[in-house]
Motif scaffolding. Structure first.
Motif, PDB file in Angstrom:
ATOM      1  N   THR A  69       9.666  88.041  82.480  1.00 38.92           N
ATOM      2  CA  THR A  69      10.298  89.331  82.213  1.00 38.92           C
ATOM      3  C   THR A  69      11.259  89.292  81.029  1.00 38.92           C
ATOM      4  N   HIS A  70      11.796  88.134  80.746  1.00 34.35           N
ATOM      5  CA  HIS A  70      12.777  88.083  79.660  1.00 34.35           C
ATOM      6  C   HIS A  70      12.239  87.505  78.363  1.00 34.35           C
ATOM      7  N   ARG A  71      10.952  87.236  78.353  1.00 36.23           N
ATOM      8  CA  ARG A  71      10.329  86.683  77.163  1.00 36.23           C
ATOM      9  C   ARG A  71      10.269  87.726  76.059  1.00 36.23           C
ATOM     10  N   LYS A  72      10.782  87.378  74.915  1.00 35.34           N
ATOM     11  CA  LYS A  72      10.752  88.317  73.789  1.00 35.34           C
ATOM     12  C   LYS A  72      10.157  87.645  72.571  1.00 35.34           C
ATOM     13  N   PRO A  73       9.435  88.426  71.765  1.00 36.21           N
ATOM     14  CA  PRO A  73       8.909  87.829  70.547  1.00 36.21           C
ATOM     15  C   PRO A  73      10.050  87.453  69.586  1.00 36.21           C
ATOM     16  N   ILE A  74       9.863  86.357  68.920  1.00 32.33           N
ATOM     17  CA  ILE A  74      10.883  85.871  67.979  1.00 32.33           C
ATOM     18  C   ILE A  74      10.221  85.379  66.697  1.00 32.33           C
ATOM     19  N   ILE A  75      10.839  85.732  65.589  1.00 31.10           N
ATOM     20  CA  ILE A  75      10.371  85.178  64.318  1.00 31.10           C
ATOM     21  C   ILE A  75      11.424  84.192  63.840  1.00 31.10           C
ATOM     22  N   ARG A  88      16.782  83.646  62.924  1.00 28.31           N
ATOM     23  CA  ARG A  88      15.990  83.938  64.132  1.00 28.31           C
ATOM     24  C   ARG A  88      16.055  85.429  64.380  1.00 28.31           C
ATOM     25  N   ILE A  89      14.898  86.032  64.476  1.00 30.81           N
ATOM     26  CA  ILE A  89      14.851  87.483  64.566  1.00 30.81           C
ATOM     27  C   ILE A  89      14.114  87.906  65.827  1.00 30.81           C
ATOM     28  N   THR A  90      14.747  88.744  66.640  1.00 32.91           N
ATOM     29  CA  THR A  90      14.037  89.305  67.799  1.00 32.91           C
ATOM     30  C   THR A  90      13.636  90.733  67.456  1.00 32.91           C
ATOM     31  N   ALA A  91      12.416  91.067  67.827  1.00 30.44           N
ATOM     32  CA  ALA A  91      11.913  92.396  67.512  1.00 30.44           C
ATOM     33  C   ALA A  91      10.949  92.831  68.596  1.00 30.44           C
ATOM     34  N   THR A  92      10.886  94.132  68.850  1.00 34.11           N
ATOM     35  CA  THR A  92       9.934  94.599  69.862  1.00 34.11           C
ATOM     36  C   THR A  92       8.545  94.737  69.255  1.00 34.11           C
ATOM     37  N   ASP A  93       8.475  95.240  68.022  1.00 36.75           N
ATOM     38  CA  ASP A  93       7.166  95.322  67.361  1.00 36.75           C
ATOM     39  C   ASP A  93       7.055  94.143  66.390  1.00 36.75           C
ATOM     40  N   ILE A  94       6.511  93.083  66.918  1.00 31.84           N
ATOM     41  CA  ILE A  94       6.535  91.833  66.165  1.00 31.84           C
ATOM     42  C   ILE A  94       5.666  91.896  64.907  1.00 31.84           C
ATOM     43  N   ASP A  95       4.577  92.640  64.973  1.00 32.37           N
ATOM     44  CA  ASP A  95       3.705  92.711  63.798  1.00 32.37           C
ATOM     45  C   ASP A  95       4.365  93.461  62.657  1.00 32.37           C
ATOM     46  N   ALA A  96       4.967  94.590  62.996  1.00 32.33           N
ATOM     47  CA  ALA A  96       5.664  95.361  61.972  1.00 32.33           C
ATOM     48  C   ALA A  96       6.762  94.506  61.344  1.00 32.33           C
ATOM     49  N   ALA A  97       7.492  93.786  62.191  1.00 29.42           N
ATOM     50  CA  ALA A  97       8.591  92.968  61.689  1.00 29.42           C
ATOM     51  C   ALA A  97       8.070  91.869  60.770  1.00 29.42           C
ATOM     52  N   SER A 101      12.938  81.449  74.423  1.00 30.96           N
ATOM     53  CA  SER A 101      12.813  80.507  75.530  1.00 30.96           C
ATOM     54  C   SER A 101      13.839  80.858  76.600  1.00 30.96           C
ATOM     55  N   LEU A 102      13.739  80.147  77.695  1.00 33.14           N
ATOM     56  CA  LEU A 102      14.705  80.307  78.765  1.00 33.14           C
ATOM     57  C   LEU A 102      16.103  79.894  78.279  1.00 33.14           C
ATOM     58  N   GLU A 103      16.092  78.939  77.358  1.00 30.04           N
ATOM     59  CA  GLU A 103      17.348  78.470  76.757  1.00 30.04           C
ATOM     60  C   GLU A 103      18.075  79.630  76.057  1.00 30.04           C
ATOM     61  N   ASP A 104      17.308  80.437  75.319  1.00 27.47           N
ATOM     62  CA  ASP A 104      17.903  81.593  74.640  1.00 27.47           C
ATOM     63  C   ASP A 104      18.536  82.530  75.667  1.00 27.47           C
ATOM     64  N   LEU A 105      17.793  82.765  76.748  1.00 24.01           N
ATOM     65  CA  LEU A 105      18.274  83.674  77.782  1.00 24.01           C
ATOM     66  C   LEU A 105      19.539  83.116  78.443  1.00 24.01           C
ATOM     67  N   PHE A 106      19.489  81.834  78.764  1.00 25.19           N
ATOM     68  CA  PHE A 106      20.631  81.184  79.408  1.00 25.19           C
ATOM     69  C   PHE A 106      21.879  81.290  78.521  1.00 25.19           C
ATOM     70  N   MET A 107      21.706  81.006  77.240  1.00 28.62           N
ATOM     71  CA  MET A 107      22.831  81.070  76.317  1.00 28.62           C
ATOM     72  C   MET A 107      23.386  82.489  76.251  1.00 28.62           C
ATOM     73  N   LYS A 108      22.486  83.461  76.278  1.00 30.57           N
ATOM     74  CA  LYS A 108      22.910  84.851  76.193  1.00 30.57           C
ATOM     75  C   LYS A 108      23.694  85.236  77.453  1.00 30.57           C
TER      76      LYS A 108
END
Ligand SMILES: Nc1ncnc2c1ncn2[C@@H]1O[C@H](COP(=O)(O)OP(=O)(O)O)[C@@H](O)[C@H]1O
Ligand SMILES: [Mg+2]
Length: 317
Positions: A221-227, A273-282, A306-313
């Protein structure tokens, strides 16, 4: 799966310090649960309340297996954060002693101790003095002690934190085996240890539950695309990075924010490190910009947080 233990509104106040602030969670039978959080989050205080060593200011800890009048301590085995042993005793003597304290008679205690020393991989070292044991061996001895009365739930406070890499391996390996036979709750401030062992995780921060659930669900559920973009540092890239960060932070660049759905950026040295909902557009937008601005790219990868990103957040809130 039936619930083994239910914690409701658990709270501990030391003077003016609210160490644990209304925690709720459930341990299911057969599950391995990690109580994860940074130092000072309230893990040890929570665990001490579960084991009955510390009286909660408020809230309850309920064991579903306990019949009325039963002592719930019989249901749990506990390995504290830094167990102390008599260095002059042998490992075997120590476990026999623990068994006798739990009410086994001399010969039963000895039988059970021999069996457990084998189980934790200390069969050959059983008759050696504890003083000569390594850190990993002492933790494994602590586990034998905690299991002597055949508890339903094994509770451990930072079982591998103080160990060197080898000891850590030894204990993690043993816990992998033990969790097949018994429900487990352990605390840790290291996400990796939680990921390696547990089914469920309860992340606490400042005495409160920040996030909980099965590791698999949380991961999904918390996985997000990242560039991730790594550039060669020169004048051009420095200038572009500065402008880019500015545009994102001020949220004034409509193209960047709206059409690429960039949600956040993080800059460390030459890595973005960039998080985006529309990864292709980004990704198209970014590639277009860095080409146009003649930024020298070393690496451009598209992946997931990663889970690490979530944990840190979660723990930095
Ligand atoms: N006996 C105590 N008296 C006062 N404050 C305490 C006591 N025990 C713990 N604390 C405080 O409660 C908070 C949570 O501590 P603890 O449960 O040990 O956290 P953790 O195990 O997650 O590192 C910390 O700020 C700690 O200083
Ligand atoms: Mg602690």
């Amino acid at each position: 799966m039936t619930d083994l233990l239910q914690v409701k509104g658990l709270t501990k106040i030391f003077g003016s310090m609210q160490a644990v602030n209304g925690i709720d969670f459930t341990i299911k039978e057969g599950h391995c649960v990690a109580l994860l959080g940074p130092n000072g989050a309230g893990k040890t205080t929570t665990i001490r309340m579960l084991t009955g060593l510390l009286k909660p200011t408020k809230g309850s800890v309920q064991f579903h297996q306990a019949n009325r009048g039963d002592d719930s301590r019989q249901l749990l085995g506990y390995l504290p954060q830094s167990p102390s042993f008599h260095p002059w005793m042998s490992g075997l003597e120590y476990v026999i002693y623990a068994g006798e304290l739990c009410g086994l008679n001399g010969s039963m205690a000895k039988k059970r101790a021999i069996e457990l020393m084998e189980r934790v991989g200390l069969g050959d070292a059983a008759k050696r003095r504890i003083g000569g044991y390594s850190g990993g061996m002492k933790q494994r001895l602590g586990l034998a002690q905690a299991l002597v009365h055949r508890p339903k739930l094994l509770i451990m406070d930072e079982p591998v934190s103080a160990l060197d890499p080898l000891g850590r391996r030894e204990v993690l390996h043993l816990l992998q085996e033990l969790k097949k036979e018994i429900s487990v709750l352990f605390s840790t401030h290291v996400l990796h240890d939680a990921e390696e062992l547990c089914d469920d995780v309860v992340i606490i921060n400042k005495g409160q539950v920040a996030l909980q659930g099965s590791l698999a669900t949380i991961r999904n559920t918390h996985r997000k695309p990242i560039i991730e973009l790594e550039v060669e540092m020169n004048q051009q890239s420095r200038a572009w990075l500065a402008t880019f960060m500015n545009r994102v932070h001020n949220k004034q660049d409509q193209v960047l924010m709206k059409f690429t759905s960039i949600e956040g950026v993080e800059l460390t040295d030459n890595r973005l490190r960039i998080t985006a909902t529309d990864i292709d557009a980004a990704r198209w937008k970014l590639l277009e910009e860095i080409t146009k601005e003649r930024v020298k790219v070393n690496r451009f990868t598209v992946g997931h947080s990663s889970l690490e990103d979530l944990f840190m957040k979660v723990v930095s809130q």
